[in-house]
Design a protein around this motif. Sequence first.
Motif, PDB file in Angstrom:
ATOM      1  N   ALA A   1       0.819  -1.211   0.000  1.00 50.37           N
ATOM      2  CA  ALA A   1       0.000   0.000   0.000  1.00 50.37           C
ATOM      3  C   ALA A   1       0.850   1.257   0.000  1.00 50.37           C
ATOM      4  CB  ALA A   1      -0.938  -0.009   1.212  1.00 50.37           C
ATOM      5  N   PHE A   2       1.953   1.225   0.733  1.00 56.28           N
ATOM      6  CA  PHE A   2       2.808   2.411   0.773  1.00 56.28           C
ATOM      7  C   PHE A   2       3.436   2.679  -0.577  1.00 56.28           C
ATOM      8  CE2 PHE A   2       7.120   4.168   1.231  1.00 56.28           C
ATOM      9  CZ  PHE A   2       6.772   5.444   1.654  1.00 56.28           C
ATOM     10  N   ARG A   3       3.904   1.616  -1.249  1.00 55.90           N
ATOM     11  CA  ARG A   3       4.530   1.828  -2.540  1.00 55.90           C
ATOM     12  C   ARG A   3       3.516   2.337  -3.561  1.00 55.90           C
ATOM     13  NH1 ARG A   3       7.812   4.230  -3.794  1.00 55.90           N
ATOM     14  NH2 ARG A   3       9.249   3.142  -2.412  1.00 55.90           N
ATOM     15  N   VAL A   4       2.289   1.885  -3.491  1.00 53.42           N
ATOM     16  CA  VAL A   4       1.272   2.343  -4.435  1.00 53.42           C
ATOM     17  C   VAL A   4       0.826   3.766  -4.105  1.00 53.42           C
ATOM     18  CG1 VAL A   4      -1.060   1.977  -5.312  1.00 53.42           C
ATOM     19  CG2 VAL A   4       0.451   0.015  -4.960  1.00 53.42           C
ATOM     20  N   LEU A   5       0.614   4.059  -2.832  1.00 49.61           N
ATOM     21  CA  LEU A   5       0.012   5.329  -2.429  1.00 49.61           C
ATOM     22  C   LEU A   5       1.028   6.403  -2.070  1.00 49.61           C
ATOM     23  CD1 LEU A   5      -2.885   3.911  -0.221  1.00 49.61           C
ATOM     24  CD2 LEU A   5      -3.001   4.693  -2.604  1.00 49.61           C
ATOM     25  N   GLY A   6       2.258   5.995  -1.692  1.00 50.32           N
ATOM     26  CA  GLY A   6       3.284   6.967  -1.361  1.00 50.32           C
ATOM     27  C   GLY A   6       3.090   7.672  -0.036  1.00 50.32           C
ATOM     28  N   SER A   7       2.271   7.124   0.838  1.00 51.58           N
ATOM     29  CA  SER A   7       1.990   7.750   2.127  1.00 51.58           C
ATOM     30  C   SER A   7       1.798   6.664   3.167  1.00 51.58           C
ATOM     31  CB  SER A   7       0.728   8.609   2.034  1.00 51.58           C
ATOM     32  OG  SER A   7       0.195   8.896   3.316  1.00 51.58           O
ATOM     33  N   HIS A   8       2.501   6.771   4.277  1.00 50.48           N
ATOM     34  CA  HIS A   8       2.350   5.783   5.340  1.00 50.48           C
ATOM     35  C   HIS A   8       0.963   5.850   5.971  1.00 50.48           C
ATOM     36  CE1 HIS A   8       6.300   3.919   5.612  1.00 50.48           C
ATOM     37  NE2 HIS A   8       6.824   5.101   5.357  1.00 50.48           N
TER      38      HIS A   8
END
Length: 292
Positions: free
Chosen positions: A22-29
């Motif tokens: 999810a982080f790699r797709v969305l760029g936000s923790h």
Amino acid sequence: MTDEDALAAEFEAHRPYLHAVAFRVLGSHSDADDAVQEAWLRLARTGGGEIADLRGWLTTVTGRICLDVLRRRGTRREQPLELDVGALPLDAAADARIDPEEEALLAESVGLALYVVMDALTPAERVSFVLHDVFEVPFDAIGGVLGRSTAAAKMLASRARGRLRSGAPAPSSGSGAAGRDVVDAFLAAAGRGDVAGLLSVLAPDVELRAHGPGGSTVVRGAAEVAAQAARFARPGATGHPALVDGRPGVLITVGGRPVTVLAFTVADGAVTAVSGLTDPARLGRIVPSWVA
């Protein structure tokens, strides 16, 4: 232990991996945390009893949640930043038995360029590329996430690779000692606030792209970039030479805390493009595997 407790424990074993996806797709923790929590809620509602491959099911659900988030954002940039993605570490991603904590770091160890340039992709391209090229999810499963055919998922990932690599120079374009000398001259002039010195190493049509807390900014033209770069000088700032995906770059820290990272494209003895990340909060979370 109740069935619900057992399901929760099994989900927690997959949480680091799901957060990495999810982080790699969305760029936000924070967005990744929300996506993973939503995946848990959906799992809890199903009870999990009919799920044969929990990891695969959770990957699909998390991918769909992320896709919905990207579509709600409703924005994409038309051109990728000029950073060379280079070879991604597929070997680690290919091992389904990799330690969960290592998987959690995988999304952040693929390089600054990938982190910054993902906004160049459409939501479907972004999901297809990340799931396949970073996490080795098969294209048929990605098609299920996207609601498209296997062939369409392959095409989306291929298109994403093309977008990410378009504009990347050949290895000889500024990646050697001559390129580093030009970058060092740029940094020295920027540190002094020396606009004339900056103009001497900038191509007339140079472009500066920076991704910060408020989004991406683009500055074009030598005079405009020189004026912007002259503001880089900060009391107590230290520049650390770095390779950013094979390109000459610099990591700037203040009090040991990363505040800016820049990557340079150099051609014919002049800087033709500068790309960077200027969000200290995000920089603090990046695993510095790209620093040399």
